[in-house]
Write an enzyme that holds these catalytic residues in place. Structure first.
Site, PDB file in Angstrom:
ATOM      1  N   ASP A  79       0.934   7.199 -24.663  1.00  0.00           N
ATOM      2  CA  ASP A  79      -0.136   7.016 -25.645  1.00  0.00           C
ATOM      3  C   ASP A  79       0.426   6.938 -27.058  1.00  0.00           C
ATOM      4  O   ASP A  79       1.580   7.291 -27.312  1.00  0.00           O
ATOM      5  CB  ASP A  79      -1.148   8.150 -25.548  1.00  0.00           C
ATOM      6  N   GLU A 146      -0.544  12.837 -25.220  1.00  0.00           N
ATOM      7  CA  GLU A 146       0.350  13.727 -25.963  1.00  0.00           C
ATOM      8  C   GLU A 146      -0.152  13.935 -27.382  1.00  0.00           C
ATOM      9  O   GLU A 146      -0.062  15.033 -27.942  1.00  0.00           O
ATOM     10  CB  GLU A 146       1.769  13.147 -25.970  1.00  0.00           C
TER      11      GLU A 146
END
Length: 485
Positions: A79, A146
């Site tokens: 991400d 994350e």
């Protein structure tokens, strides 16, 4: 169709990275990129696991001569922080990033680049794709979410991994190896809004804070850059003390873990006092401009008369509570480490300020390498909320990664660096959250280290990565893998 990065070296790394920039991968929207990674593995007949959190694990046996070498986990996250400039027309859920190369730097146009942490994924895919690179048995772990609380790492089933060595590729300074990181927690103060009817014959103004650099709330919190939410609150507090104004809306920032660059408020000003308000805003431009003349020289505080109409405004009591919170909330560096020179030990960042029909929310990222200090800051947030009659909540708590005195992988990295460059790398800790803290809890006795190429202004639309540094770190990583037998 021509590709922007087709002539950059290492070709495989930048080719995979460019592929990723065409796929939506904001935190919380990783299905497409996760499926891309699974398809990559299947096409190459590699063992692959995709879990419910969309984490992907791809396994590849060691090459000839490395069959019995210790298994290495290569780790990054898929991400990215999705931020754009106010004037940029871009939909992160559908639009590919617009890449450009300027001298040695790769960046996007008007948006974040996602080199944090797309470069790690690109490195891993290039290694998995190659039949020429020597390496021990690999378990490539690519996690989700994350950037918004490490949801993927939190959900990881450790039984899917056998390796006892983990190389995290989520650092941002070449030649610096990280061996410890801060823990963190997300805290939200929610202030209920009491609405009143808008007063008659008041002028509507848009108040804007613009021109700040922003940055990563961990890596760059020590640079004393302006926080647009804090600046907006400070100015409004002073203006409301000296003038007859009402507040109709307030907002700022986009991500909890990014120092906010832009904030906005809607003011209703008594028409008899407009000249005084305009003069005071001009004066505050000078005051804060002087305070930030080195850290943020392009700061602008703009006040513009608006044609919009508002039927409701905050009550005076609600406005007082909101502005009290903004001037009292802990923000910036809180404590410095006495063990590692120059290391921030604890900090907070008021990253997001929002207004809904029911409440104003202040969302903070709290970081510390000492658990009790992290909790102490949470208690201060709770005390502030009690003081103004608000509620507070905390979530996304993640642990610190503590320094390991004896580390085989650290020795390999240091020896390889000295052999390649004739000097030792910098070994240090970081005031930012790495997934290593969670892996330290989940993976029994795992030996970890973190590295990465030179990246700048991550989490902002000015994010850029050095092309030559990406190449050097790639070559360094390959030499390290070749040394693990």
């Amino acid at each position: 169709m021509s590709r922007v990065l087709e002539n950059l070296e290492p070709k495989a790394v930048f080719s995979f990275f460019e592929d990723m920039t065409q796929i939506p991968r904001c935190s919380g929207n990783e299905k497409a990129i996760s499926d891309y990674l699974v398809e990559f593995a299947k096409k190459r007949s590699l063992e692959v696991i995709q879990d419910e959190a969309l984490n992907v694990i791809i396994k590849k046996p060691g090459t000839k001569g490395y069959e019995n070498a210790p298994t290495v986990i290569l780790q990054g996250h898929m991400d990215m922080v999705c931020e754009k400039n106010k004037d940029t027309d871009h939909d992160f859920s559908t639009d590919p990033l617009k890449l450009r190369v300027v001298d040695d730097m790769l960046m996007a146009t008007g948006t974040t680049l996602g080199a944090d942490n797309g470069i790690a994924v690109a490195y891993a895919l290039a290694i998995l794709d190659s039949n020429e690179i020597s390496h021990p048995p690999l378990e490539v772990l690519i996690t989700t979410e994350e950037e918004t609380g490490m949801g993927g790492a939190n959900s990881l089933d450790p039984s899917n991994l056998k390796g006892k060595i983990l190389i995290n590729i989520d650092s941002e300074e070449e030649g610096t190896l990280l061996v410890s990181c801060a823990g963190g927690i997300r805290n939200i103060i929610s202030i209920p809004i009491e609405w009143n009817d808008s007063p008659k014959d008041y002028l509507v103004y848009d108040l804007r804070v613009r021109g700040l650099k922003g940055g990563h709330s961990g890596m760059e919190i020590n640079k004393e850059r302006g926080n647009s939410n804090i600046i907006l609150g400070r100015v409004l507090k002073e203006i409301s003390t000296n003038n007859d104004i009402y507040l109709a809306a307030i907002s700022g920032g986009a991500k909890m873990n990014a120092i906010p660059r832009e904030s906005d408020a809607v003011l209703l000003v008594n028409s008899n006092g407009r000249a005084k308000v305009e003069e005071e805003i001009a004066e505050w431009n000078k005051i804060i401009g002087n305070e930030l003349k080195t850290a943020d020289p392009d700061l602008r505080i703009e006040l513009e008369l608006s044609n919009s109409t508002y039927e409701k405004v905050f009550s005076k009591e609600t406005m007082k509570k909101v502005l009290t919170a903004l001037v009292l909330i802990p923000n910036g560096v809180q404590t410095m480490s006495m063990e590692i020179e120059g290391l921030v030990q604890s900090s907070t960042n008021l990253g997001v300020l929002t207004t809904t029909e029911k409440e104003v929310s202040l969302e903070c990222a709290i970081r510390s390498s000492v658990r009790t200090l992290k909790l102490d800051i949470v208690r201060k947030m709770e005390a502030l909320a009690d003081l103004i009659g608000a509620r507070t909540s905390s979530e996304g708590d993640y642990p610190a990664w503590e320094y390991r005195k004896d580390s085989y992988i650290r020795e390999v990295f240091v020896d390889t660096y000295k052999r390649m460059y004739g000097k030792e790398p910098i070994i240090t800790a970081i005031h930012a959250g790495l997934e290593c803290g969670l892996f330290d809890e989940k993976l029994d006795n795992v030996d970890m280290i973190s590295l990465g190429p030179n990246m700048y202004d991550v989490h902002t639309p000015n994010e850029h990565v050095s092309i030559s540094s990406t190449k050097r770190v790639w070559e360094y990583l390959l030499e390290v893998l070749k040394s693990i037998k």
